[in-house]
Motif scaffolding. Structure first.
Motif, PDB file in Angstrom:
ATOM      1  N   ALA A  54      16.886 -48.689 -45.657  1.00  0.00           N
ATOM      2  CA  ALA A  54      18.143 -47.997 -45.154  1.00  0.00           C
ATOM      3  C   ALA A  54      18.106 -46.640 -45.595  1.00  0.00           C
ATOM      4  N   THR A  55      17.344 -46.038 -46.211  1.00  0.00           N
ATOM      5  CA  THR A  55      17.531 -44.768 -46.838  1.00  0.00           C
ATOM      6  C   THR A  55      16.238 -44.050 -46.534  1.00  0.00           C
ATOM      7  N   ARG A  56      15.344 -43.980 -47.525  1.00  0.00           N
ATOM      8  CA  ARG A  56      14.271 -43.168 -47.435  1.00  0.00           C
ATOM      9  C   ARG A  56      13.008 -43.510 -46.572  1.00  0.00           C
ATOM     10  N   TRP A  57      13.190 -44.520 -46.283  1.00  0.00           N
ATOM     11  CA  TRP A  57      12.066 -45.440 -45.159  1.00  0.00           C
ATOM     12  C   TRP A  57      12.658 -45.453 -43.785  1.00  0.00           C
ATOM     13  N   LYS A  58      13.986 -44.872 -43.395  1.00  0.00           N
ATOM     14  CA  LYS A  58      14.671 -45.361 -42.229  1.00  0.00           C
ATOM     15  C   LYS A  58      13.654 -44.850 -40.987  1.00  0.00           C
ATOM     16  N   GLY A  59      13.214 -43.573 -41.278  1.00  0.00           N
ATOM     17  CA  GLY A  59      12.182 -43.037 -40.386  1.00  0.00           C
ATOM     18  C   GLY A  59      10.969 -43.349 -40.251  1.00  0.00           C
ATOM     19  N   CYS A  60      10.580 -44.363 -40.889  1.00  0.00           N
ATOM     20  CA  CYS A  60       9.049 -44.917 -40.781  1.00  0.00           C
ATOM     21  C   CYS A  60       9.233 -46.170 -40.008  1.00  0.00           C
ATOM     22  N   LYS A  61       9.983 -46.600 -39.047  1.00  0.00           N
ATOM     23  CA  LYS A  61       9.920 -47.621 -38.199  1.00  0.00           C
ATOM     24  C   LYS A  61       8.915 -47.484 -37.282  1.00  0.00           C
ATOM     25  N   VAL A  62       8.256 -48.277 -36.714  1.00  0.00           N
ATOM     26  CA  VAL A  62       7.078 -48.166 -35.718  1.00  0.00           C
ATOM     27  C   VAL A  62       7.467 -49.415 -34.736  1.00  0.00           C
ATOM     28  N   ASP A  63       7.327 -48.916 -33.264  1.00  0.00           N
ATOM     29  CA  ASP A  63       7.405 -49.654 -32.217  1.00  0.00           C
ATOM     30  C   ASP A  63       6.154 -50.100 -31.356  1.00  0.00           C
ATOM     31  N   GLY A  64       5.228 -49.801 -32.059  1.00  0.00           N
ATOM     32  CA  GLY A  64       3.951 -50.119 -31.244  1.00  0.00           C
ATOM     33  C   GLY A  64       2.820 -50.402 -32.113  1.00  0.00           C
ATOM     34  N   PRO A  65       1.459 -50.103 -31.630  1.00  0.00           N
ATOM     35  CA  PRO A  65       0.125 -50.443 -32.624  1.00  0.00           C
ATOM     36  C   PRO A  65       0.371 -49.440 -33.537  1.00  0.00           C
ATOM     37  N   VAL A  66      -0.107 -50.030 -34.638  1.00  0.00           N
ATOM     38  CA  VAL A  66      -0.527 -49.372 -35.918  1.00  0.00           C
ATOM     39  C   VAL A  66      -1.913 -48.945 -36.090  1.00  0.00           C
ATOM     40  N   MET A  67      -2.360 -47.951 -36.080  1.00  0.00           N
ATOM     41  CA  MET A  67      -3.791 -47.436 -36.492  1.00  0.00           C
ATOM     42  C   MET A  67      -4.070 -47.115 -37.871  1.00  0.00           C
ATOM     43  N   GLY A  68      -5.308 -47.082 -38.117  1.00  0.00           N
ATOM     44  CA  GLY A  68      -5.738 -46.622 -39.637  1.00  0.00           C
ATOM     45  C   GLY A  68      -5.533 -47.551 -40.573  1.00  0.00           C
ATOM     46  N   PRO A  69      -6.008 -47.218 -41.715  1.00  0.00           N
ATOM     47  CA  PRO A  69      -6.155 -48.063 -42.823  1.00  0.00           C
ATOM     48  C   PRO A  69      -4.676 -48.347 -43.412  1.00  0.00           C
ATOM     49  N   ILE A  70      -4.460 -49.737 -43.627  1.00  0.00           N
ATOM     50  CA  ILE A  70      -3.346 -50.211 -44.144  1.00  0.00           C
ATOM     51  C   ILE A  70      -3.674 -51.077 -45.530  1.00  0.00           C
ATOM     52  N   ASP A  71      -2.995 -50.644 -46.759  1.00  0.00           N
ATOM     53  CA  ASP A  71      -3.223 -51.009 -47.963  1.00  0.00           C
ATOM     54  C   ASP A  71      -2.632 -52.520 -48.212  1.00  0.00           C
ATOM     55  N   LEU A  72      -1.497 -52.494 -47.605  1.00  0.00           N
ATOM     56  CA  LEU A  72      -0.589 -53.818 -47.765  1.00  0.00           C
ATOM     57  C   LEU A  72       0.165 -54.276 -46.756  1.00  0.00           C
ATOM     58  N   VAL A  73       0.166 -55.442 -46.542  1.00  0.00           N
ATOM     59  CA  VAL A  73       1.226 -55.760 -45.473  1.00  0.00           C
ATOM     60  C   VAL A  73       2.025 -57.077 -45.895  1.00  0.00           C
ATOM     61  N   VAL A  74       3.259 -56.854 -45.709  1.00  0.00           N
ATOM     62  CA  VAL A  74       4.359 -57.720 -46.270  1.00  0.00           C
ATOM     63  C   VAL A  74       5.401 -58.059 -45.049  1.00  0.00           C
ATOM     64  N   GLN A  75       5.903 -59.374 -45.595  1.00  0.00           N
ATOM     65  CA  GLN A  75       6.556 -59.890 -44.593  1.00  0.00           C
ATOM     66  C   GLN A  75       7.953 -60.331 -45.342  1.00  0.00           C
ATOM     67  N   CYS A  76       9.000 -59.813 -45.237  1.00  0.00           N
ATOM     68  CA  CYS A  76      10.275 -60.448 -45.854  1.00  0.00           C
ATOM     69  C   CYS A  76      11.634 -59.803 -45.206  1.00  0.00           C
ATOM     70  N   GLY A  77      12.734 -60.333 -45.851  1.00  0.00           N
ATOM     71  CA  GLY A  77      14.120 -60.051 -44.822  1.00  0.00           C
ATOM     72  C   GLY A  77      15.346 -60.567 -45.205  1.00  0.00           C
ATOM     73  N   VAL A  78      16.249 -60.721 -44.252  1.00  0.00           N
ATOM     74  CA  VAL A  78      17.412 -61.546 -44.449  1.00  0.00           C
ATOM     75  C   VAL A  78      17.381 -62.983 -43.573  1.00  0.00           C
ATOM     76  N   MET A  79      17.603 -64.012 -44.042  1.00  0.00           N
ATOM     77  CA  MET A  79      17.860 -65.191 -43.662  1.00  0.00           C
ATOM     78  C   MET A  79      19.520 -65.400 -43.433  1.00  0.00           C
ATOM     79  N   SER A  80      19.831 -65.148 -41.823  1.00  0.00           N
ATOM     80  CA  SER A  80      21.191 -65.285 -41.507  1.00  0.00           C
ATOM     81  C   SER A  80      21.698 -66.637 -41.161  1.00  0.00           C
ATOM     82  N   VAL A  81      20.698 -67.647 -40.847  1.00  0.00           N
ATOM     83  CA  VAL A  81      21.046 -68.715 -40.459  1.00  0.00           C
ATOM     84  C   VAL A  81      21.657 -69.716 -41.633  1.00  0.00           C
TER      85      VAL A  81
END
Length: 81
Positions: A54-81
């Motif tokens: 919500a603050t320092r990574w707010k501008g890091c949102k991507v809407d398309g393919p991601v290119m280049g090396p990635i060191d870590l992939v994580v999946q997390c979030g909010v369960m609203s149901v």
């Protein structure tokens, strides 16, 4: 280090963020993989990631393919149901 975060607001949305993670961020991100607010309550690591998105990574949102090396992939979030 580059980290790709899939932040879900289940069942409404899912957003991807490609962030430059510090070593501390990297450790926190590893700890939140597959955790969700609403299921894994009282998790300081999830609070840390939600605040950073919500603050320092707010501008890091991507809407398309991601290119280049990635060191870590994580999946997390909010369960609203």
């Amino acid at each position: 280090m580059k980290a790709l975060i899939l932040w879900e607001d289940v069942p409404a949305t899912a957003d991807m963020y490609l962030v430059d993670a510090t070593p501390n961020d990297f450790d926190v991100l590893k700890a939140v993989n597959a955790k969700y607010v609403g299921i894994d309550d009282n998790d300081d690591c999830l609070d840390y990631v939600a605040h950073a998105l919500a603050t320092r990574w707010k501008g890091c949102k991507v809407d398309g393919p991601v290119m280049g090396p990635i060191d870590l992939v994580v999946q997390c979030g909010v369960m609203s149901v």
